[in-house]
Write a protein that holds these residues in place. Structure first.
Motif, short mmCIF file in Angstrom:
data_model
loop_
_atom_site.label_atom_id
_atom_site.label_comp_id
_atom_site.label_asym_id
_atom_site.label_seq_id
_atom_site.Cartn_x
_atom_site.Cartn_y
_atom_site.Cartn_z
N TYR A 103 3.91 -8.18 10.87
CA TYR A 103 2.70 -7.38 11.07
C TYR A 103 3.02 -5.89 11.18
CZ TYR A 103 -1.62 -5.60 13.12
OH TYR A 103 -2.75 -4.87 13.36
N LYS A 104 3.98 -5.55 12.03
CA LYS A 104 4.31 -4.14 12.26
C LYS A 104 4.92 -3.49 11.03
CE LYS A 104 4.88 -4.60 17.27
NZ LYS A 104 5.84 -4.52 18.42
N SER A 105 5.70 -4.24 10.28
CA SER A 105 6.28 -3.70 9.04
C SER A 105 5.18 -3.36 8.04
CB SER A 105 7.25 -4.71 8.43
OG SER A 105 8.35 -4.95 9.26
N LEU A 106 4.25 -4.28 7.84
CA LEU A 106 3.16 -4.03 6.89
C LEU A 106 2.24 -2.92 7.38
CD1 LEU A 106 2.23 -7.72 5.96
CD2 LEU A 106 3.70 -6.13 4.70
N LYS A 107 2.01 -2.87 8.69
CA LYS A 107 1.15 -1.84 9.26
C LYS A 107 1.73 -0.45 9.02
CE LYS A 107 -2.44 -0.87 11.98
NZ LYS A 107 -3.83 -1.23 11.64
N SER A 108 3.06 -0.36 9.07
CA SER A 108 3.73 0.94 8.87
C SER A 108 4.11 1.19 7.41
CB SER A 108 4.97 1.02 9.75
OG SER A 108 5.91 0.01 9.40
N LYS A 109 3.58 0.35 6.51
CA LYS A 109 3.81 0.48 5.06
C LYS A 109 5.28 0.30 4.67
CE LYS A 109 -0.54 1.72 4.71
NZ LYS A 109 -1.56 0.78 4.19
N GLY A 157 -5.87 -7.66 5.94
CA GLY A 157 -6.27 -6.61 5.01
C GLY A 157 -5.17 -5.60 4.73
N MET A 158 -3.93 -6.09 4.68
CA MET A 158 -2.79 -5.21 4.43
C MET A 158 -2.28 -5.36 3.01
SD MET A 158 -0.73 -5.60 8.04
CE MET A 158 -1.40 -5.00 9.59
N ASP A 159 -1.37 -4.47 2.63
CA ASP A 159 -0.88 -4.40 1.26
C ASP A 159 0.15 -5.51 1.01
OD1 ASP A 159 0.00 -3.75 -1.25
OD2 ASP A 159 0.67 -1.72 -0.73
N LYS A 160 -0.24 -6.52 0.23
CA LYS A 160 0.66 -7.64 -0.04
C LYS A 160 1.81 -7.26 -0.97
CE LYS A 160 -2.80 -10.40 -1.24
NZ LYS A 160 -3.54 -11.63 -1.66
N SER A 161 1.67 -6.16 -1.69
CA SER A 161 2.74 -5.75 -2.61
C SER A 161 3.98 -5.27 -1.86
CB SER A 161 2.25 -4.65 -3.54
OG SER A 161 2.02 -3.44 -2.83
N LEU A 162 3.84 -5.03 -0.54
CA LEU A 162 4.99 -4.63 0.27
C LEU A 162 5.94 -5.80 0.54
CD1 LEU A 162 3.12 -2.44 2.93
CD2 LEU A 162 4.74 -1.60 1.21
#
Length: 297
Positions: free
Chosen positions: A177-183, A240-245
């Motif tokens: 979660y935190k990784s995706l939140k911080s892009k 609702g985060m960027d799945k491409s990450l």
């Protein structure tokens, strides 16, 4: 009902303390070697490796139920120092089981899914164990001593995720979660499978299990098998985060190096739980929605 929760400074222990403290019908006691991250006045500090401390603990509390969450959970450290792993996992388990038996306390031992070789999927409670690392071997031995020294024992095999209390290292779900939140781009295995359950769902199921007064082994896990990659993609989708990450990778491609040997499939069946309690445990969607809903609690 008096409940003693051991390892109450760990991720699971602290979450169980928080959960059961909200229930008015329980009198909660904790034990830890260090100051608690969850405020609780009924805390006794000491080392569960010392049988004298454990005997005094039981004499003071006389618990109806003990939930034992104590073990060395660092897989690499278990390999590097198996004697420490034994003391923190097996020796503490034996001390607690012996005293629980002497004081007629029901024991819930929290085990793991690292007990099999990973050559099949959705392991049941009746499957033959074959752990591939020291962590799994120590947990299985702790299961055995718990049941040997206290007949009134339920062994709960599980794999959980959720939100940690202050100053606790991030768990897998938090890290994603935190990784995706911080892009931040992350690599997740497409061929490493498990059946995760969100920690408050686990706490609810543990409560039902100790109230039903059953013994033996019980899997309490999510009802849906998924890979680490599928877990991350579902979390990204629901948040609702960027799945491409999220970059898919394999255990065998060398992108991520793991020091300790791991089995590729940790998934376990929860059909026994369903038969006992008349309902399924939550699927991946439900577990992650609960995780996201509990973020700021």
């Amino acid at each position: 009902m008096k409940i003693l929760i051991t390892g109450s400074n760990g991720f699971l222990g602290s979450n169980l303390v928080s959960y059961f403290m909200k229930k008015n019908r329980y009198e909660i006691y904790c034990t830890s070697r260090n100051p608690l991250k969850v405020r609780n006045s009924n805390t006794i500090y000491g080392d569960l490796r010392e049988i004298s401390f454990v005997k005094n603990l039981f004499e003071q509390i006389k618990p109806d139920v003990v939930i034992n969450t104590v073990s060395l959970v660092d897989l690499d450290l278990c390999e590097e120092n198996p004697s420490l792993a034994y003391d923190l996992t097996v020796k503490t388990g034996r001390n607690i089981a012996q005293c629980a038996s002497e004081y007629n306390s029901r024991l819930a031992y929290i085990s793991t899914d690292h007990l099999f070789d990973g050559n099949k999927s959705m392991y049941t409670e009746k499957e033959k164990t074959n752990p591939v690392n020291q962590y799994g071997k120590m947990k299985f031995e702790a299961e055995n001593v718990s049941c040997k020294y206290n007949e009134d024992t339920i062994v709960i095999r599980t794999n959980f995720f959720g939100w940690s209390h202050i100053n606790h290292p991030d768990t897998f779900g938090e890290w994603v979660y935190k990784s995706l939140k911080s892009k931040k781009a992350i690599n997740l295995f497409t061929d490493y499978y498990f059946t995760p359950i969100e920690v408050t769902y686990l706490a609810e199921a543990i409560e039902k299990a100790i109230e039903k007064d059953i013994t033996g082994v019980l899997n309490i896990v999510g009802s849906q098998r998924c890979s680490k990659y599928e877990f991350g993609m579902k979390l990204a989708d629901l948040a609702g985060m960027d799945k491409s990450l999220i970059n898919p990778c394999s255990l065998n491609d060398g992108i991520m190096t793991l020091k300790t040997k791991r089995q590729q499939d940790l998934s376990m069946s929860s059909e026994k739980y369903k038969a006992l309690f008349g309902h399924s445990l939550p699927d991946l969607n439900e577990n992650i929605l609960r995780f996201l809903g509990n973020k700021d609690r």
